[in-house]
Design a protein around this motif. Structure first.
Motif, PDB file in Angstrom:
ATOM      1  N   UNK A   1       0.826  -1.207   0.000  1.00 30.53           N
ATOM      2  CA  UNK A   1       0.000   0.000   0.000  1.00 30.53           C
ATOM      3  C   UNK A   1       0.861   1.259   0.000  1.00 30.53           C
ATOM      4  N   UNK A   2       1.812   1.316   0.936  1.00 30.46           N
ATOM      5  CA  UNK A   2       2.794   2.394   0.996  1.00 30.46           C
ATOM      6  C   UNK A   2       4.193   1.778   0.978  1.00 30.46           C
ATOM      7  N   UNK A   3       5.128   2.463   0.353  1.00 27.13           N
ATOM      8  CA  UNK A   3       6.529   2.057   0.456  1.00 27.13           C
ATOM      9  C   UNK A   3       7.074   2.655   1.755  1.00 27.13           C
ATOM     10  N   UNK A   4       6.684   2.021   2.859  1.00 26.26           N
ATOM     11  CA  UNK A   4       6.996   2.599   4.164  1.00 26.26           C
ATOM     12  C   UNK A   4       7.912   1.727   5.021  1.00 26.26           C
ATOM     13  N   UNK A   5       8.164   0.471   4.618  1.00 27.30           N
ATOM     14  CA  UNK A   5       8.896  -0.456   5.483  1.00 27.30           C
ATOM     15  C   UNK A   5      10.302  -0.698   4.935  1.00 27.30           C
ATOM     16  N   UNK A   6      11.335  -0.377   5.715  1.00 21.98           N
ATOM     17  CA  UNK A   6      12.697  -0.631   5.255  1.00 21.98           C
ATOM     18  C   UNK A   6      13.063  -2.101   5.413  1.00 21.98           C
ATOM     19  N   UNK A   7      13.963  -2.573   4.555  1.00 25.32           N
ATOM     20  CA  UNK A   7      14.412  -3.964   4.646  1.00 25.32           C
ATOM     21  C   UNK A   7      15.086  -4.205   5.990  1.00 25.32           C
ATOM     22  N   UNK A   8      15.921  -3.281   6.423  1.00 20.60           N
ATOM     23  CA  UNK A   8      16.436  -3.208   7.796  1.00 20.60           C
ATOM     24  C   UNK A   8      16.237  -1.780   8.272  1.00 20.60           C
ATOM     25  N   UNK A   9      16.092  -1.602   9.565  1.00 22.32           N
ATOM     26  CA  UNK A   9      15.784  -0.281  10.116  1.00 22.32           C
ATOM     27  C   UNK A   9      16.755   0.768   9.568  1.00 22.32           C
ATOM     28  N   UNK A  10      16.178   1.870   9.115  1.00 25.69           N
ATOM     29  CA  UNK A  10      16.946   2.898   8.414  1.00 25.69           C
ATOM     30  C   UNK A  10      16.977   4.177   9.254  1.00 25.69           C
ATOM     31  N   UNK A  11      17.868   4.194  10.238  1.00 24.24           N
ATOM     32  CA  UNK A  11      18.027   5.382  11.067  1.00 24.24           C
ATOM     33  C   UNK A  11      17.036   5.507  12.196  1.00 24.24           C
ATOM     34  N   UNK A  12      15.997   4.688  12.172  1.00 24.54           N
ATOM     35  CA  UNK A  12      14.939   4.808  13.164  1.00 24.54           C
ATOM     36  C   UNK A  12      14.250   3.467  13.310  1.00 24.54           C
ATOM     37  N   UNK A  13      13.766   3.166  14.513  1.00 22.97           N
ATOM     38  CA  UNK A  13      12.921   1.986  14.713  1.00 22.97           C
ATOM     39  C   UNK A  13      11.549   2.453  15.150  1.00 22.97           C
ATOM     40  N   UNK A  14      10.526   1.644  14.779  1.00 27.25           N
ATOM     41  CA  UNK A  14       9.147   2.065  15.027  1.00 27.25           C
ATOM     42  C   UNK A  14       8.353   1.074  15.858  1.00 27.25           C
ATOM     43  N   UNK A  15       8.956  -0.064  16.215  1.00 30.60           N
ATOM     44  CA  UNK A  15       8.293  -0.995  17.132  1.00 30.60           C
ATOM     45  C   UNK A  15       9.322  -1.938  17.728  1.00 30.60           C
ATOM     46  N   UNK A  16       8.997  -2.495  18.879  1.00 31.67           N
ATOM     47  CA  UNK A  16       9.874  -3.473  19.509  1.00 31.67           C
ATOM     48  C   UNK A  16       9.847  -4.749  18.679  1.00 31.67           C
ATOM     49  N   UNK A  17      11.022  -5.199  18.259  1.00 32.15           N
ATOM     50  CA  UNK A  17      11.111  -6.386  17.423  1.00 32.15           C
ATOM     51  C   UNK A  17      11.431  -6.085  15.977  1.00 32.15           C
ATOM     52  N   UNK A  18      11.556  -4.808  15.607  1.00 33.45           N
ATOM     53  CA  UNK A  18      11.899  -4.469  14.226  1.00 33.45           C
ATOM     54  C   UNK A  18      13.320  -4.942  13.908  1.00 33.45           C
ATOM     55  N   UNK A  19      13.521  -5.425  12.695  1.00 36.30           N
ATOM     56  CA  UNK A  19      14.833  -5.905  12.265  1.00 36.30           C
ATOM     57  C   UNK A  19      15.796  -4.735  12.106  1.00 36.30           C
ATOM     58  N   UNK A  20      16.917  -4.789  12.831  1.00 40.67           N
ATOM     59  CA  UNK A  20      17.903  -3.711  12.806  1.00 40.67           C
ATOM     60  C   UNK A  20      19.142  -4.108  12.004  1.00 40.67           C
ATOM     61  N   UNK A  21      19.654  -5.301  12.239  1.00 39.93           N
ATOM     62  CA  UNK A  21      20.782  -5.793  11.455  1.00 39.93           C
ATOM     63  C   UNK A  21      20.748  -7.315  11.440  1.00 39.93           C
ATOM     64  N   UNK A  22      21.635  -7.913  10.657  1.00 46.58           N
ATOM     65  CA  UNK A  22      21.628  -9.357  10.457  1.00 46.58           C
ATOM     66  C   UNK A  22      23.046  -9.898  10.588  1.00 46.58           C
ATOM     67  N   UNK A  23      23.181 -11.015  11.288  1.00 44.92           N
ATOM     68  CA  UNK A  23      24.443 -11.741  11.365  1.00 44.92           C
ATOM     69  C   UNK A  23      24.339 -12.955  10.440  1.00 44.92           C
ATOM     70  N   UNK A  24      25.377 -13.181   9.630  1.00 42.20           N
ATOM     71  CA  UNK A  24      25.393 -14.283   8.672  1.00 42.20           C
ATOM     72  C   UNK A  24      26.518 -15.266   8.998  1.00 42.20           C
ATOM     73  N   UNK A  25      26.186 -16.539   8.919  1.00 42.45           N
ATOM     74  CA  UNK A  25      27.184 -17.583   9.137  1.00 42.45           C
ATOM     75  C   UNK A  25      26.762 -18.841   8.397  1.00 42.45           C
ATOM     76  N   UNK A  26      27.727 -19.735   8.141  1.00 40.95           N
ATOM     77  CA  UNK A  26      27.398 -21.025   7.553  1.00 40.95           C
ATOM     78  C   UNK A  26      26.666 -21.915   8.542  1.00 40.95           C
ATOM     79  N   UNK A  27      26.761 -21.566   9.832  1.00 39.29           N
ATOM     80  CA  UNK A  27      26.152 -22.340  10.917  1.00 39.29           C
ATOM     81  C   UNK A  27      25.107 -21.470  11.615  1.00 39.29           C
TER      82      UNK A  27
END
Length: 758
Positions: free
Chosen positions: A84-110
């Protein structure tokens, strides 16, 4: 002529593979070199991100990388999505809007290493004021978003406007007649407030997406209800042509609306392109509570009634708590909102339906698409009116019910909507006019009934391909996603009916955007009607081409010639194909901007009613539903047994939302995000006697008279139980869920007995 494939109780085509554990799911996918993602989530409801400390996590042996929005921007410069709106960032972009919003990601083979390292990421916030209540947020000067950017993707949402300094994503009004003047003339005026809680879909297959870079672009394997939309939205985000993106789905272990539009796909795709390796993003059950939910609502409803018990005016004000991101909430607000006056023939209606941003987890589509929240209010209100004027609740509904040939509040004339038939059959099945044991002592008994309806989403497009091979075997290509509702089987039955072959012999190809043609999405009970019509047209196209081929060969009696012989005669060997194509989009007229009126607002209506018998323990407030009857109008059932199980399944799901389920939040933090604390009904919790029925009806514009069924039995469950409680013990519950504590408190208040006396 029909050959008997439609109307058969065909076992679901995938049932054997599922019960033997052989069916494939996206969770089973493993790719060479695949990385696992673990999401670091916000701990505050509203705040600016001052810094993200990733050094310690990145230093953990086995960690490939730690990715933030700044890294995502190197792949996708404008990393915002939404239907409906292009309002949701793939990861939080300078601001968070709720508890549980994705801020960053750790990557590993395990995945275990990624999980452990994610605990080491520290995020510094400048906390901001937050707003959680939908009514308060509508006028608050605490803004969840600074600016709103309409997506412009869907025709029915083209009217959305970009705004600043507001939490209102959509304010829809429907004005028919003059409600205020009619209220002034009414003999009785009733006004009540009702609320519903925030709940979660809890599909037992948690959300999962895997992104894989390829030599030509990108493949996304995902548990999605809308692969075609995922492809279109990812092409927009990446500024690529669609043919560079392939989206594949397997069977879903439940969806209920949770797996619509973009959920994890953009993150999985961006991470895959950033690392150059396949990346798997799989949520835990807990994380699903932070991803998408069902709208909490506040509904104020006012009705004017004349001396004969006819409703002459109704005003409805509905606030939808959309959480931090709109998702498809504006469509819920409008498409469901315009039914808020109920399935009643009312000449004067004023309705306002408002989608509101708050600092809660986002809300979107969930089975019923907003209708259960509305029916909870207007059918509780209906019983209160009937009791207030001394009229039997069923008789009051009969007097006011909306019938075919009469206009709905939008101005759309009702057609093929068996509302009176569903009401009458429900009352008959529960024995409404028969004597009923009211109970004695501490156990009191009551009965309740409720009815609701829903408009189908429109306009939407479905395309299907039917391939008849040279040996006479048939393959169906469709992007409708079977998530347990039996759509693959229903579509195979339609093909089989047209081509006069056994349903079990039709191969249905799973959605794959490089192979299967476009379908808007699997949602809103639209598949049977929309895709079913497309499949029927494709099969008829294939049949016509076979007939034309026979005519070319001088074989007028084609039906007497096996298909394989037809191909051999044409090509001199077993060779060739006949391809049938079908495309379906129903007519639609957008509501007027100022009045909300439209004379063609939906292609079909879904109707469902519930009646219950209950027992209330007056010492504890515990409510036991001893019998539940669910009756729906599904047109002509394509597969009666599947229809029966869809009705009972929908009713059980809504029963959980009625009696026990509620997301508990403390300063925006979900405190019961697990199946240990969030109580969905088990087999031991549901009513011991449940009855399901589809009334005799035909949807003349549907494939072989059929229409959708997956949501209809959710409509009446909640108000039927509340109405039965008042029938039993004389108290009215106005907020969901209906817990023993709520009933006990209401009884004590009605008796003017403070709780401290007990």
């Amino acid at each position: 002529m029909p050959n008997g494939q439609v109307g058969r109780d065909v076992p679901r085509l995938e049932s054997m593979a599922k019960v033997t554990g052989r069916e494939d799911y996206t969770h089973n996918l493993r790719l060479p070199g695949m990385l696992h993602a673990k999401i670091v989530r916000s701990t505050v409801a509203h705040g600016r991100i001052l810094s993200i400390h990733t050094e310690e996590a990145a230093a953990v042996p086995g960690v490939h990388s730690v990715v933030t929005c700044a890294d995502i921007r190197t792949i996708i410069p404008e990393p915002y999505f939404g239907p409906a709106f292009h309002d949701q960032p793939i990861l939080a972009d300078g601001k968070v809007r709720y508890v549980g919003e994705a801020v960053c990601v750790v990557l590993s083979h395990d995945p275990h290493i990624a999980d452990a390292a994610a605990q080491l990421v520290l995020v510094d916030y400048e906390e901001l004021p937050a707003v959680y209540d939908e009514v308060e947020a509508a006028t608050s000067n605490v803004y969840v978003h600074e600016t709103l950017k309409p997506a412009g993707t869907f025709p029915d949402l083209k009217h959305l406007e970009g705004k600043r300094d507001t939490n209102v994503a959509l304010d829809y009004r429907l004005i028919r007649g003059d409600a205020e003047a009619a209220f002034a003339q009414a003999a009785h005026v009733f006004e009540h407030d009702f609320t519903t809680q925030q709940v979660m879909h809890t599909p037992f297959e948690p959300m999962i997406s895997v992104g894989e870079p390829t030599s030509t672009g990108l493949t996304i394997y995902t548990a999605s209800q809308s692969p075609s939309f995922v492809r279109i939205e990812m092409a927009r985000l990446l500024k690529w042509p669609e043919n560079r993106i392939r989206v594949k789905t397997s069977h879903l272990g439940g969806g209920f609306g949770a797996k619509l539009y973009i959920k994890l796909e953009a993150l999985a795709a961006a991470l895959a392109l950033y690392t150059g390796r396949p990346v798997r993003v799989a949520l835990t059950m807990e994380e699903q509570f932070y991803t998408i939910t069902k709208h909490a609502t506040t509904f104020r409803i006012k009705s004017g009634v004349d001396t004969d018990g006819k409703v002459i005016a109704r005003r409805c004000d509905v606030w939808w708590n959309g959480g931090a991101y709109a998702d498809i909430g504006p469509r819920v607000t409008q498409k469901s909102g315009f039914t808020a006056a109920g399935p009643y023939d009312i000449d004067n209606v004023y309705l306002e339906s408002v989608a509101v941003y708050t600092n809660r987890p986002p809300a979107g589509a969930l089975r019923g698409f907003g209708i259960p929240q509305l029916v909870w209010a207007y059918e509780s209100h209906t019983d209160l009116i009937a009791r207030g004027i001394g009229m039997d609740p069923v008789e009051f509904r009969r007097k006011n019910i909306l019938r075919d040939g009469r206009p709905h509040a939008t101005g759309t004339v009702m057609k093929d909507a068996a509302i009176p038939e569903v009401l009458e059959r429900t009352a008959e099945r529960i024995g409404w006019d028969k004597a009923f044991d009211r109970g004695t002592g501490t156990i009191r008994r009551g009965r309740g009934i409720a009815i609701g309806f829903k408009a189908s989403i429109s306009p939407t497009t479905s395309v299907a391909i039917v391939n008849v091979s040279a040996d006479g075997s048939v393959t169906l290509y469709s992007s409708t996603v079977d998530m347990g509702q039996g759509s693959d089987t229903a579509m195979a039955q339609i093909v089989a009916e047209v081509l006069n072959v056994p349903t079990e012999g039709v191969c249905v190809v799973r959605p794959d955007t490089d192979v299967t043609p476009y379908d808007m999405a699997t949602l809103g009970s639209r598949s049977t009607f929309h895709m079913g019509n497309a499949v029927r047209l494709a099969a008829e196209d294939a049949k016509k081409k076979l007939d034309d081929l026979a005519a070319e060969l001088g074989l007028p009696e084609r039906s007497n010639i096996p298909v394989d012989q037809l191909f051999k005669k044409r090509y001199g060997m077993q060779a060739g194909n006949v391809i049938g194509i079908g495309s379906f989009i129903p007519t639609y007229k957008s509501p007027d901007h100022d009045t909300g009126l439209s004379d063609n607002v939906t292609p079909f209506w879904m109707i469902g009613a519930t009646a219950v018998e209950i027992e209330v323990d007056t010492e504890t407030g515990h409510v036991t539903v001893t019998r539940m009857v669910n009756v729906c109008d599904v047109g002509t059932p394509l597969n009666p047994k599947v229809v029966e199980t869809q009705i009972s399944g929908a009713a059980v799901m809504q029963y959980g939302f009625t009696m026990s389920e509620k997301m508990e939040l403390d300063a925006g933090q979900v405190t019961n995000a697990s199946l240990a604390d969030y109580k969905i009904p088990s087999i031991l919790d549901i009513p011991p006697l449940m009855e399901s029925e589809a009334v005799v009806a035909t949807q003349h514009s549907g494939p072989f008279g059929a229409k959708g069924v997956g949501e209809s039995a959710t409509f009446g469950v909640s108000p039927a139980i509340a109405n039965a409680i008042e029938d039993a013990v004389g108290v009215r519950i106005t907020s969901l869920p209906i817990t023993p504590e709520a009933v006990y408190r209401a009884m004590r208040a009605a008796a003017n007995q403070p709780l401290e006396d007990f």
